[in-house]
Each structure stands twice: as structure tokens, then as C-alpha cells.
Design an enzyme around this catalytic site. Structure first.
Site, mmCIF file in Angstrom:
data_model
loop_
_atom_site.group_PDB
_atom_site.id
_atom_site.type_symbol
_atom_site.label_atom_id
_atom_site.label_comp_id
_atom_site.label_asym_id
_atom_site.label_seq_id
_atom_site.Cartn_x
_atom_site.Cartn_y
_atom_site.Cartn_z
ATOM 1 C CG HIS A 264 46.181 24.877 -56.770
ATOM 2 N ND1 HIS A 264 46.676 23.643 -57.113
ATOM 3 C CD2 HIS A 264 46.750 25.194 -55.586
ATOM 4 C CE1 HIS A 264 47.518 23.233 -56.169
ATOM 5 N NE2 HIS A 264 47.590 24.164 -55.226
ATOM 6 C CD GLU A 265 46.460 28.682 -53.821
ATOM 7 O OE1 GLU A 265 46.153 28.272 -52.691
ATOM 8 O OE2 GLU A 265 47.545 28.408 -54.375
ATOM 9 C CG HIS A 268 44.690 24.670 -50.991
ATOM 10 N ND1 HIS A 268 45.108 23.489 -50.433
ATOM 11 C CD2 HIS A 268 45.637 25.011 -51.913
ATOM 12 C CE1 HIS A 268 46.267 23.120 -50.986
ATOM 13 N NE2 HIS A 268 46.603 24.020 -51.900
ATOM 14 C CD GLU A 294 49.363 21.053 -53.176
ATOM 15 O OE1 GLU A 294 49.162 21.747 -52.167
ATOM 16 O OE2 GLU A 294 49.644 21.552 -54.292
#
Lengths: 499, 499
Positions: A264-265, A268, A294
Site C-alpha cells: 500500500h505505502e 503511494h 489513495e
């Protein structure tokens, strides 16, 4: 070599100065959340104060105003024109709030955050209530200072998702909410449910780190321009355009926290790493909105790394690193377990199907607060009622209900919708990709280079050069459409739950 | 609660602002040398530029000048008075050099540092020579701007070791040099020499880290106010008064690098950690000079951790962590090996007996350069001659001779003496301690709390409240005396080498 006028050069130098303070602040934030020894924290917050104030002064200075007025619509350089627009918007936003009022807001917010901690510990909403009431008042006043066309809440929304309005959200959210609620009901009634217990074996931190690092590498994350560290609340941060760091948290009892959190990170971070170098050291060198950001993390976390194709390719790697207890887990059981849908009281523990329902609740409540349609004191009851209506479960304590998120206590209203927008954007981008590429085979082949390049070419490189809805339109050829998320979830979970 | 006048409060706020920029810069330095991904470096240097410039502006501002003039000798607060004096000195030092000239110096220095790298690689002093010539000219001019009483070199010395003059050094250095040269000759002729080969077994990095952490803890280093990280060129840095970090380097083929290096940097860090909190966020919250700082690192590294008593207490711990190959090493052989004396061409590889001789050479040469007694072009030959005279060995290449240190290429003249002063201070402090405590039993008992408290009470707490020679006098009751270092070395090595 680009030729700049004297005025353009002055402007770029001012941006570089701003960017230097921003970079120092970013590094301090990263350190504060990863490395700092505990006694160092107190003095560090004074440093944050001094640097933030300096940054604020620069963005609202007469010098800035003068350059904006002289350059706006009078430069041939597109990047400079966009940067001028960004600076003007920030100038206006900061200048419209009386300085004294803003100081009071900052002080209240900082106090309120610690009261929130206490209220949660004591499970007592009334402790927080007077603070929230004042924070809502401040937000209403700020919205009025900033101005809006149709709905006061739009002025707040604009800070996080420029261009998105209450009108748009009120078109897409109810449809999404009803479809998701129906889907959740069906899943709840399904007979053959996955068993996540089989995932909960001890998994040493170092092994989790090894797997996380390998996946980040395969995603195309550039370790010469970033690093992975441990933290309590994971985040990604762009210290500068060539130094974008990822953090994660290891739970030795449940590897999902670190693995999916890192990916997830990493999503980003890929966004920030692949913004065009031409935008470096300008305010354009950053993701264009919270929601688009997001969408990138959720794309990698869910659409890629919770897919059947991803694990068909990576399950051998996983097993080669995982402890003995995982060696006998059947692939299909594993895949179904990492995609368990289960309504939960807590937003940050929610799966990809129920997550947006948590957001709807917050959106509806905060919009009503800002428009004087409900009162702060009524929040706990309204919250619990909506939980029951949308998710079919009801908190028995405010700690697991209205007190669970820090956002409102930190004075942030208008932020929550970005999360659900991120889901919808991601699904819509995914659909656009599918038109150009055979996504399933590409994911099965682990060929992430092609995916990373598509994202860079279509999304990442632009930074803030395009506003979110313009970007969405350019990439997908249509405006925001929640159908893609519903279709994606329906297809995926019909198979998993045999609906 | 202290009562401050309006003016005092203004002054303290200005110091806090300075200290905030200083803290950001310190964190950036730490990150640059421990964590930063390589592509992030380029932009980071611009940030350093912006923040350093800001700090420079603050220290030379009209506002600062005004406060200094109004407060100096007109405050009852001793800390404020001292801080005003520090600020005044910095103001004068910075203001006396014309801005344009200083800029040219900074640019030259930065260019010269990379030429130094090249000159070393090519073993060609003539590449560096024109840069050194200009740097010497700059230093001479700066010394003239700053002013001095008797010797131009004193003006440079003052920056690193205020109060110490050429006159003092020319009293103590020759005596020290002759005594050390004699001792080295005796050691060279000794029959029974230690065998350091027995130390050079593979020692895994993680194990070295474990031992290093344990020793730091025993020294009284506060891990709630610091941390240990890996780097290429080890250092300790005070990010703020409650965040003082140590770094070390692990050589798996030779544990001495990390263990003694960590203890050395730990000595620096203890100094910074134990400065009185009353001085925090003022320029007084820092070690009082380079030499006193070095005395603290050398005290722990040599007087404590290379002593027989230390290892008699810690050898079991060492063996419990060290690999198999060390298990049969006899204690006495071990102790003698970690104290091997062997003249080396390279300063940073020198042992505690020969180290100061390397410094003499640099001191004599740089003093002569600044006073126009020799020319830059003659450095290589003069260097080699002095090496032969003092250490009995002669470099066969300038790479191992005059080109080995970065200091001169970085424009730093007057810095080197601090290292030898550090040795002398440490021995003199050690002697003062011995008068109050039975040092040998304390070290044998591993009772470092008592030692740390003595250092805190007598040295650390004062920060920059006392100048180095005043501190030395207050603690030891006499002025700088090289005899203590000679006595300590004579006693220790007579036993080890059976002289």
C-alpha cells in the site's frame, strides 16, 4: 537549457527556498515516526514550529504576492504558470483566515488531539464533545472565509480533493452505498467462508521484511531513491523527489499487516518517485490530491496484490520465506483467506468491500455538521445507527464507534471522502488499463514494469499539473463512475464466495 | 521559575530560532551520513545551503547586534551573559570577513575537496597544490581580519581551541614530541611484541553491534536520548540536547574498528548528553572546544577501554558474544594485542602513543605556512622528512603522506592541534580523577556510574560556560601539562612491552 526571464528565475528561487524548508520538515517527520529517541521529541516539536512558520511566512509574503501578480497569465512556461496558480491558491487560502484566529485553531487542535486520546481511553465522548463543537465552528468559519458556490462543505472538500463537490458525491455515494450494502449482505449469507485462522502463524519480523523488500523491488520501487523502515502507523513520505521513503509495521502474529501495508505505502511511493523531474522543487512535485494518491496505494494493495494472479506468481516466493507452519496451506485457501470480507467496527481494519461504507457514515455526518443539520452531541447515536444500517453491526462503545478516528479531533473535516474516492478512482483506472493490456496475464507473469510504466505515463508524471477530475477524464475518458468499483467487487467476490 | 526581562526574553527567543535551524541541519547531516538513499543527496545539499544561510543571517543580523549591545554586561543572568558573549564573538567573526570573499572561499573549498579526492587517487600532489595555495591565502587574510596578538596562526587556533596559543603549544609540544619519540624507539626495540593477528578472525556485524550496544549502556549512554547507527566515517552528533546520536562502522575482519570506535564516539556523546538542561537551546549547549571534546572520547577509548582493568571485567562478556575462533585467546595476549604500538604512515590508524606525533608534523607545517615560513609546494618533502625524524618511517607516496587528510583541502587550518590537546587533557583529567577515586578498582569493578558522574559534575554539565583552559584549571588545579600523558604512556607501555 530552458531560458527564464529575471522574474521567472526569482520565482523559481523562491520556490526552491520553500522546497528546502519543506524537505527539512519532511525529514523531521520521518525521523519523528521512525528513529527519534523518545526524549528528543519535545524539543523537536519546537523545530517543527519554527520551520512551519517560516514556510507559512514565505507563502503569504508580499514578495510572493508581487511575483504572483506579475507572472500570472504572463508566462509562456506551462510549469511556471501552474506553479503560480498553486501559489496563488495557497496565498489566498492562508491570507483569508485572520492570523490570530488560525493560531487559536492550531492550539485548540493540539489540545483536542490529546483530549481525544483520553476520551478513547475512558470511552467517554462527552470529554471530547466541547472540543469538537469548537473545531466544527472553526471549520464553518474557515469555509465561509474561503467561500463556496452551493454547499459550505465544498470549501473544506476542496482542500483535499479540488474540483470534487458535495453535488458530485451525493450522486455517486448513495448508489455505491446501496450496491455495497447488498453485496455485503450476500457475502454474509454465503455458506462457504474463508478461514483466516490459517494465516495466523508466527512469522518472524526479519522474514516479513525480506518478503516486503522483494515485493517493493518487483513493483519497481527505486531503492536508490528511497528506503524501507519500521514505524507504528505506516506512511510513505517524499523527503525530496529522489528520496521517497516507505515505512511499515511488523506484526509477528499476522503477516498481512506488514505485507499488504508495505505494498500500500509502496503504491503511494511509486507515485511520488515517478513525478516528472521537471517539477522538482516546485509545489507541483507532489500527488495531485489525497484521493488520487489513495487510488495508487489501493491499486497496488488490492487490485494487484490481493489478486489471484499475483499470488499464483508469488506463492512460491512466499513459501520459500515463510515459516514451516505455512508450508501446508493450500493455495486456494490462502487466496480466499487474504480476501475475507467481514463487517468490522473499525475502519482501518476493514476489507476492500466494506471500507467505503465506513467512509459514507463519516461523510454524511461531517457534511451535516458543517451545514448545521445535526449537532456534535448527537454524533454517537447517529454513528451507531448508520453502522447498523450500512454494515449490519452496531458498536457497543464509542471507543469502537465515533471515537475511533483522529481526523475530527485534529480539526480535519472534508478529508474522509478521499478514501472512498481513492477506491473508485482505482477501479476506474484499472478498467482503463484493461482496455489496453491483458491485465490478468500481466499480473500472472509478474510483469510489473509494464504496469508501472502505464501508471507513470498516464498518472504519476503529471504531479499537480492536472487536477484530479481532469486527470481521471484524460485517463479514462469519462467522469467519476462508481460502477467500476461495484463491478470489480461483484466479479471478484462472486467467485471467492460462490455468490 | 526564572523571571526574564522583555529584552532577555527576546534574546532567548532568537536563540531558540537559531537552535531550531541548527537542529534541522544536524538531523540532515546525520541522515546524509547514515540513511539517505544515494539519489536524494544532490537536492539535500541545496537544503543545507538554504538553512545554513538562514542561520548565518540570524547570527549577523542587525536585530542580533542590537540585542547584544543592549544586553552585554547588563544582565544578572549568568547564562544569558555567557550566551551574549558567544553571540557577539560569532557576530564579529562573521561580520569581519567581506561577504563576497567568504562566498569565494566556500566555493573554492568545495571544489578543492573533490580535487583532493582526485589527487589522492592519482597520487599527484601537484593537482592539489594550486588549491592549497589559495586556501592558505584565504586563511591568512581571515586571520588578519580577525586579528591576533603575537602569531597570525593564533587567530585560526582560536576557532577550535579558544585561549590556546602558539606560545603555549610551542612550550608543550616539543617536550611531548621528544618524550614520545624516545618511547616509540624503546618500544620498537622491545623483544616481546604483541601479535595482533590473533584478533583478526571473522566477527559477524550483528555480534559486534550487540557488544557495542552493551558497552554503550554500561558507560551510561542514555538510549532514550540517543541511538546507534552504521556509517562509513563514524561520528557522534547532538541533534538536540536530548537526542545525541552515535554512529559506528563494522569491519567483520577486525572488530577493533567498531568496538573502540563506538566507545570513542560514545565518549563524545556522553559529553553532549550531560550538558546542563539550563543551557538547552542556547549556543552554550555544546562541548566547549574540539580539544576538550576529544579528551572525552579518548578518555573512554584509551584510558578506560584499552585498560587491563576494563578487559578483566569485560572479557567474559566479549567471549560470550565473540565467535569460536576467539575462545582460546589468552587474556594477556588479547590485552597486549589491543595495545600494540606500531608507527604507521596513516594518522587515523595510529595507536595512542604515536598519534600525537602525527599531529606535531601537521601543526609545525601549517603554522609555518600561515606565517610565510614555508611554501605549499615544499609540503610533500617536509612532511616525509618529519615522518622520518619523529616516527622513524617515511612514506613512499604522497597518498600515504601529505595527501592523507581532508582538513587542509577543506580549508581547515588550526584544527589539528585539538587532537593532541585532547590526549593531554584526557591524561590530566585522568590524573585528577585518580586523586579522588581508586580508578583501577573502579574500572575493574566496571563501576562506570561513578566515572560518568565525575565527568558530568566536573566537565560535561558546563557546556560552553567555561573556556577549555579555565575548565582544565578548575578541574585539575593547574595549567596544561604534557607530563601526565607521558607518565601514563610510560607506565602502561613499560609493562606491556617489558621496557
Amino acid at each position: 537549457m530552458e531560458e527564464y526571464t529575471k522574474l521567472e528565475t526569482d520565482f523559481l528561487n523562491l520556490l526552491k527556498e520553500q522546497s528546502a524548508y519543506g524537505e527539512a520538515l519532511a525529514l523531521i517527520q520521518w525521523d519523528l515516526r521512525t528513529k527519534i529517541p523518545k526524549k528528543g521529541v519535545e524539543q523537536r516539536s519546537e523545530v517543527i514550529g519554527v520551520l512551519s512558520q517560516k514556510l507559512h511566512h514565505l507563502s503569504t509574503s508580499e514578495q510572493m504576492k508581487k511575483i504572483i501578480d506579475q507572472l500570472k497569465n504572463k508566462t509562456d512556461n506551462k510549469i511556471i504558470q501552474k506553479a503560480v496558480e498553486e501559489c496563488e491558491e495557497e496565498f489566498e487560502r492562508n491570507r483569508k483566515i485572520p492570523e490570530e484566529e488560525y493560531k487559536q485553531f492550531i492550539m485548540l487542535r493540539s489540545k483536542s488531539e490529546s483530549v481525544w486520546q483520553e476520551a478513547r481511553e475512558k470511552d467517554d465522548f462527552t470529554l471530547l464533545q466541547p472540543y469538537l463543537e469548537k473545531l466544527v465552528e472553526f471549520n464553518k468559519k474557515f469555509a465561509d472565509y474561503w467561500g463556496y458556490e452551493k454547499n459550505r462543505y465544498d470549501a473544506l472538500l476542496h482542500m483535499y480533493e479540488p474540483g470534487v463537490t458535495t453535488e458530485i458525491l451525493d450522486q455517486v455515494f448513495p448508489a455505491l452505498r446501496d450496491s455495497l450494502s447488498d453485496l455485503v449482505k450476500k457475502v454474509n449469507q454465503a455458506k462457504n467462508k474463508p478461514n483466516p485462522d490459517l494465516l495466523q502463524h508466527h512469522f518472524p519480523k526479519q522474514k516479513q521484511e525480506q518478503f516486503s523488500l522483494e515485493i517493493l523491488k518487483r513493483m519497481g520501487y527505486d531503492f536508490d531513491a528511497g528506503r524501507l523502515d519500521e514505524t507504528v502507523h505506516p506512511f510513505a513520505i517524499s523527503v525530496n523527489s529522489s528520496d521517497v521513503r516507505v515505512t511499515t509495521r511488523y506484526d509477528e502474529k499476522d503477516f498481512r499487516m506488514a505485507i499488504f501495508g508495505t505494498i500500500h505505502e509502496g503504491g503511494h511511493a511509486l507515485y511520488e518517485q515517478n513525478i516528472s523531474g521537471d517539477l522538482a522543487q516546485t509545489p507541483l512535485s507532489s500527488g495531485t490530491s489525497m484521493g488520487i494518491h489513495e487510488s495508487q496505494s489501493l491499486f497496488w494493495e488490492n487490485f494487484i496484490s490481493r489478486s489471484n494472479g499475483f499470488w499464483s506468481n508469488h506463492y512460491d516466493l512466499f513459501k520459500s520465506i515463510a515459516p514451516n507452519e505455512f508450508q501446508d496451506v493450500d493455495f486456494n485457501d490462502f487466496y480466499r483467506s487474504i480476501n475475507e470480507v467481514k463487517p468490522s467496527l473499525i475502519r482501518i481494519e476493514a476489507d476492500e468491500m466494506t471500507y467505503s461504507l465506513h467512509i459514507m457514515i463519516r461523510y454524511e455526518l461531517e457534511k451535516a455538521l458543517i451545514n448545521d443539520e445535526i449537532e456534535v452531541k448527537d454524533l454517537p447515536e447517529l454513528w451507531n445507527q448508520k453502522m447498523e444500517d450500512y454494515l449490519g453491526i452496531k458498536p457497543t462503545s464509542d471507543k469502537d464507534g465515533v471515537l475511533q478516528d483522529i481526523h475530527w479531533s485534529a480539526g480535519d473535516f472534508g478529508y474522509f471522502p478521499s478514501y472512498a474516492l481513492g477506491y473508485m478512482y482505482a477501479a476506474q483506472f484499472y478498467n482503463a488499463m484493461k482496455k489496453e493490456m491483458d491485465m490478468d496475464s500481466i499480473i500472472r507473469a509478474g510483469n510489473f514494469t509494464e504496469i508501472k510504466e502505464w501508471l507513470t505515463n498516464n498518472i504519476h508524471q503529471y504531479g499537480k499539473m492536472k487536477k484530479p477530475l481532469q486527470l481521471l477524464n484524460d485517463v479514462t475518458g469519462e467522469s467519476l463512475n462508481p460502477e467500476y468499483l461495484v463491478d470489480y467487487l461483484t466479479e471478484k467476490y462472486s467467485e471467492i464466495y460462490d455468490l
